[in-house]
Design a protein around this motif. Structure first.
Motif, PDB file in Angstrom:
ATOM      1  N   ASN A   1      54.368  -9.133 -15.757  1.00  0.00           N
ATOM      2  CA  ASN A   1      53.832  -8.657 -14.489  1.00  0.00           C
ATOM      3  C   ASN A   1      52.342  -8.943 -14.338  1.00  0.00           C
ATOM      4  O   ASN A   1      51.647  -8.273 -13.593  1.00  0.00           O
ATOM      5  N   PHE A   2      51.834  -9.914 -15.073  1.00  0.00           N
ATOM      6  CA  PHE A   2      50.439 -10.316 -14.942  1.00  0.00           C
ATOM      7  C   PHE A   2      50.208 -10.990 -13.587  1.00  0.00           C
ATOM      8  O   PHE A   2      50.978 -11.845 -13.179  1.00  0.00           O
ATOM      9  N   SER A   3      49.140 -10.587 -12.868  1.00  0.00           N
ATOM     10  CA  SER A   3      48.868 -11.141 -11.538  1.00  0.00           C
ATOM     11  C   SER A   3      47.375 -11.385 -11.362  1.00  0.00           C
ATOM     12  O   SER A   3      46.551 -10.642 -11.892  1.00  0.00           O
ATOM     13  N   VAL A   4      47.035 -12.430 -10.608  1.00  0.00           N
ATOM     14  CA  VAL A   4      45.664 -12.671 -10.159  1.00  0.00           C
ATOM     15  C   VAL A   4      45.675 -12.559  -8.644  1.00  0.00           C
ATOM     16  O   VAL A   4      46.494 -13.185  -7.974  1.00  0.00           O
ATOM     17  N   VAL A   5      44.765 -11.742  -8.074  1.00  0.00           N
ATOM     18  CA  VAL A   5      44.801 -11.473  -6.635  1.00  0.00           C
ATOM     19  C   VAL A   5      43.457 -11.765  -5.984  1.00  0.00           C
ATOM     20  O   VAL A   5      42.409 -11.552  -6.588  1.00  0.00           O
ATOM     21  N   SER A   6      43.532 -12.238  -4.735  1.00  0.00           N
ATOM     22  CA  SER A   6      42.300 -12.510  -3.991  1.00  0.00           C
ATOM     23  C   SER A   6      42.372 -12.020  -2.553  1.00  0.00           C
ATOM     24  O   SER A   6      41.422 -12.218  -1.798  1.00  0.00           O
ATOM     25  N   ASN A   7      43.489 -11.380  -2.155  1.00  0.00           N
ATOM     26  CA  ASN A   7      43.585 -10.837  -0.806  1.00  0.00           C
ATOM     27  C   ASN A   7      44.533  -9.640  -0.802  1.00  0.00           C
ATOM     28  O   ASN A   7      45.179  -9.330  -1.811  1.00  0.00           O
ATOM     29  N   GLU A   8      44.602  -8.970   0.337  1.00  0.00           N
ATOM     30  CA  GLU A   8      45.375  -7.728   0.427  1.00  0.00           C
ATOM     31  C   GLU A   8      46.862  -7.955   0.168  1.00  0.00           C
ATOM     32  O   GLU A   8      47.508  -7.172  -0.547  1.00  0.00           O
ATOM     33  N   ALA A   9      47.424  -9.005   0.720  1.00  0.00           N
ATOM     34  CA  ALA A   9      48.856  -9.256   0.546  1.00  0.00           C
ATOM     35  C   ALA A   9      49.203  -9.466  -0.917  1.00  0.00           C
ATOM     36  O   ALA A   9      50.212  -8.938  -1.424  1.00  0.00           O
ATOM     37  N   GLU A  10      48.381 -10.241  -1.615  1.00  0.00           N
ATOM     38  CA  GLU A  10      48.623 -10.472  -3.044  1.00  0.00           C
ATOM     39  C   GLU A  10      48.486  -9.183  -3.836  1.00  0.00           C
ATOM     40  O   GLU A  10      49.256  -8.925  -4.774  1.00  0.00           O
ATOM     41  N   LEU A  11      47.499  -8.356  -3.471  1.00  0.00           N
ATOM     42  CA  LEU A  11      47.303  -7.095  -4.186  1.00  0.00           C
ATOM     43  C   LEU A  11      48.491  -6.167  -3.990  1.00  0.00           C
ATOM     44  O   LEU A  11      48.977  -5.549  -4.951  1.00  0.00           O
ATOM     45  N   ILE A  12      48.979  -6.038  -2.777  1.00  0.00           N
ATOM     46  CA  ILE A  12      50.115  -5.151  -2.514  1.00  0.00           C
ATOM     47  C   ILE A  12      51.342  -5.612  -3.298  1.00  0.00           C
ATOM     48  O   ILE A  12      52.053  -4.808  -3.912  1.00  0.00           O
TER      49      ILE A  12
ATOM     50  N   ALA B   1      51.355  -7.275  -6.066  1.00  0.00           N
ATOM     51  CA  ALA B   1      51.111  -7.013  -7.490  1.00  0.00           C
ATOM     52  C   ALA B   1      51.248  -5.529  -7.813  1.00  0.00           C
ATOM     53  O   ALA B   1      51.806  -5.154  -8.854  1.00  0.00           O
ATOM     54  N   LEU B   2      50.754  -4.657  -6.938  1.00  0.00           N
ATOM     55  CA  LEU B   2      50.859  -3.217  -7.163  1.00  0.00           C
ATOM     56  C   LEU B   2      52.315  -2.763  -7.160  1.00  0.00           C
ATOM     57  O   LEU B   2      52.685  -1.836  -7.892  1.00  0.00           O
ATOM     58  N   GLU B   3      53.134  -3.399  -6.363  1.00  0.00           N
ATOM     59  CA  GLU B   3      54.551  -3.036  -6.330  1.00  0.00           C
ATOM     60  C   GLU B   3      55.243  -3.365  -7.653  1.00  0.00           C
ATOM     61  O   GLU B   3      56.174  -2.678  -8.063  1.00  0.00           O
ATOM     62  N   LYS B   4      54.761  -4.424  -8.338  1.00  0.00           N
ATOM     63  CA  LYS B   4      55.320  -4.785  -9.638  1.00  0.00           C
ATOM     64  C   LYS B   4      54.733  -3.955 -10.767  1.00  0.00           C
ATOM     65  O   LYS B   4      55.387  -3.700 -11.770  1.00  0.00           O
ATOM     66  N   GLY B   5      53.450  -3.563 -10.626  1.00  0.00           N
ATOM     67  CA  GLY B   5      52.744  -2.952 -11.732  1.00  0.00           C
ATOM     68  C   GLY B   5      52.260  -4.012 -12.700  1.00  0.00           C
ATOM     69  O   GLY B   5      52.287  -5.203 -12.421  1.00  0.00           O
ATOM     70  N   GLY B   6      51.806  -3.596 -13.873  1.00  0.00           N
ATOM     71  CA  GLY B   6      51.300  -4.541 -14.860  1.00  0.00           C
ATOM     72  C   GLY B   6      49.810  -4.773 -14.705  1.00  0.00           C
ATOM     73  O   GLY B   6      49.080  -3.970 -14.119  1.00  0.00           O
ATOM     74  N   THR B   7      49.343  -5.887 -15.252  1.00  0.00           N
ATOM     75  CA  THR B   7      47.914  -6.213 -15.259  1.00  0.00           C
ATOM     76  C   THR B   7      47.549  -7.026 -14.026  1.00  0.00           C
ATOM     77  O   THR B   7      48.186  -8.039 -13.730  1.00  0.00           O
ATOM     78  N   ILE B   8      46.521  -6.583 -13.316  1.00  0.00           N
ATOM     79  CA  ILE B   8      46.087  -7.254 -12.084  1.00  0.00           C
ATOM     80  C   ILE B   8      44.614  -7.617 -12.219  1.00  0.00           C
ATOM     81  O   ILE B   8      43.772  -6.753 -12.449  1.00  0.00           O
TER      82      ILE B   8
ATOM     83  N   ASP C   1      53.075   1.796 -14.042  1.00  0.00           N
ATOM     84  CA  ASP C   1      51.891   1.630 -14.884  1.00  0.00           C
ATOM     85  C   ASP C   1      51.142   0.362 -14.465  1.00  0.00           C
ATOM     86  O   ASP C   1      51.733  -0.729 -14.376  1.00  0.00           O
ATOM     87  N   THR C   2      49.848   0.517 -14.213  1.00  0.00           N
ATOM     88  CA  THR C   2      49.055  -0.570 -13.641  1.00  0.00           C
ATOM     89  C   THR C   2      47.670  -0.598 -14.263  1.00  0.00           C
ATOM     90  O   THR C   2      47.065   0.444 -14.506  1.00  0.00           O
ATOM     91  N   SER C   3      47.164  -1.803 -14.521  1.00  0.00           N
ATOM     92  CA  SER C   3      45.785  -2.003 -14.958  1.00  0.00           C
ATOM     93  C   SER C   3      45.083  -2.894 -13.946  1.00  0.00           C
ATOM     94  O   SER C   3      45.547  -4.001 -13.662  1.00  0.00           O
ATOM     95  N   LEU C   4      43.974  -2.413 -13.393  1.00  0.00           N
ATOM     96  CA  LEU C   4      43.181  -3.188 -12.435  1.00  0.00           C
ATOM     97  C   LEU C   4      41.890  -3.635 -13.113  1.00  0.00           C
ATOM     98  O   LEU C   4      41.043  -2.799 -13.453  1.00  0.00           O
ATOM     99  N   LEU C   5      41.736  -4.925 -13.328  1.00  0.00           N
ATOM    100  CA  LEU C   5      40.533  -5.496 -13.926  1.00  0.00           C
ATOM    101  C   LEU C   5      39.762  -6.178 -12.807  1.00  0.00           C
ATOM    102  O   LEU C   5      40.146  -7.251 -12.333  1.00  0.00           O
ATOM    103  N   LEU C   6      38.678  -5.548 -12.350  1.00  0.00           N
ATOM    104  CA  LEU C   6      38.035  -5.987 -11.108  1.00  0.00           C
ATOM    105  C   LEU C   6      36.958  -7.051 -11.301  1.00  0.00           C
ATOM    106  O   LEU C   6      36.590  -7.721 -10.346  1.00  0.00           O
ATOM    107  N   TYR C   7      36.400  -7.185 -12.486  1.00  0.00           N
ATOM    108  CA  TYR C   7      35.392  -8.202 -12.759  1.00  0.00           C
ATOM    109  C   TYR C   7      34.269  -8.214 -11.729  1.00  0.00           C
ATOM    110  O   TYR C   7      33.896  -9.243 -11.176  1.00  0.00           O
TER     111      TYR C   7
END
Length: 327
Positions: A108-119, A121-128, A151-157
């Motif tokens: 469930n690892f995800s890289v996000v750059s906009n709202e649609a991608e974030l939503i 990823a949040l639905e899956k959980g895992g590392t974002i 369970d979700t991890s948000l790494l915002l950098y």
């Protein structure tokens, strides 16, 4: 026999002690990208990605100023296949679909750059991992925070997330190295019934900043404060139940803003709520910087009001240069 090899690389850091102990935490990566090692252009693009990341060696959990490089190699017999890509994809799955799972152990690892991608990823959980600032528009008005159900991890950098979250009971949310801004006074920035860990975050809110109903929360550094002109009763760390441990950070109440009636840097509301403060800086309560109706134990930190009533055995509060310092 005739075999072909495909390599993947990733750059990682060792997790810190707090990350390792985080409930439901998946192995943390400083930064990760993969490539098929074939043309020089791929290598050049990989270097660009590394240079453009917000991650730095000094932020590594091992604090060594160096990166660990892990290489995953795959080999398969080439006979009977049209080309190397077909052989490898048949044996191991497509790199674009499987690389994250191979290298992180987290499908469930995800890289996000906009709202649609974030939503998504949040639905899956895992590392974002965040590549840009994002706003969750559904939380910018009304009384509906985004509910974290897995369970979700948000790494915002270093990026900013404009949103308000509610963490379900039994669910973990881990946040690191970024900013959460909640401009909606109908919800809190972070409202938790589960397990919340904040590492080096900046969180501001037009309502409560960190609002804990139960479960556990751990705060390791960062800056937490009430947003200007909230015009409501606003607490920065507001605990109705569960256990909250504060190991460091700056916590500023809403003194000076037109809040409705009161607001503290830390408010332990109920008898079944416990807050342990091991360090940090606490100030700007409207009436009191610290308010307690449950259990509040202080082992360290500095305060703009006398915290002696809550200082744990073996520690003392001393007035130094206008601040009460607990050691």
């Amino acid at each position: 026999k005739n075999a072909i090899l495909r390599a993947r690389v990733r750059i990682v850091c060792s997790p810190s002690a707090s990350q390792s102990a985080s409930p439901g935490f998946v192995p943390w990566m400083l930064f990760q990208y993969w490539l098929e090692a074939k043309a020089s252009a791929d290598g050049e693009e990989f270097i660009k990605l590394i240079k453009s990341s917000r991650a730095t060696a000094s932020s590594c959990g091992n604090n060594s100023g160096t990166y660990d490089i892990l290489v995953l190699s795959q080999a398969v017999q080439a006979s009977g296949f049209k080309n190397a890509t077909e052989a490898l994809d048949t044996a191991f799955g497509k790199a674009s679909e499987k690389a994250a799972e191979w290298l992180t152990g987290d499908p469930n690892f995800s890289v996000v750059s906009n709202e649609a991608e974030l939503i998504a990823a949040l639905e899956k959980g895992g590392t974002i991992i965040f590549k840009d600032d994002i706003a969750l528009t559904s939380t910018l008005s009304g009384e509906n925070p985004y509910v974290i159900a897995k369970d979700t991890s948000l790494l915002l950098y270093g990026h900013t997330l404009n949103a308000g979250f509610e963490i379900n009971e039994g669910v973990s949310l881990y946040l690191k190295d970024g900013t959460i801004t909640n401009t909606n006074n109908g919800i809190s920035a972070l409202e938790s019934y589960g397990h919340l860990v904040l590492d080096n975050m900046t969180v501001s809110s037009a309502r409560h900043t960190v609002y804990v109903h139960g479960g556990t929360a751990e705060i390791n550094g960062g800056h937490y404060f009430a947003a200007p002109h909230s015009k409501t009763t606003t607490q920065v760390v507001y605990v109705k139940g569960g256990l909250v441990t504060i190991n460091g950070g700056v916590f500023e109440g809403p003194r000076g803003w037109p809040v409705k009636d009161s607001g503290a840097a830390v408010y332990v509301r109920n008898a079944d709520a416990t807050v342990i403060i091991n360090g940090g800086s606490f100030s700007r309560g409207v009436n009191s910087t610290l308010m307690n109706n449950g259990t509040l134990l202080i082992n360290g930190g500095d305060f703009d009001q006398n915290p002696s009533a809550y200082v744990a055995a073996g520690h003392t509060a001393t007035l130094t240069d206008g601040l009460w310092v607990v050691e």
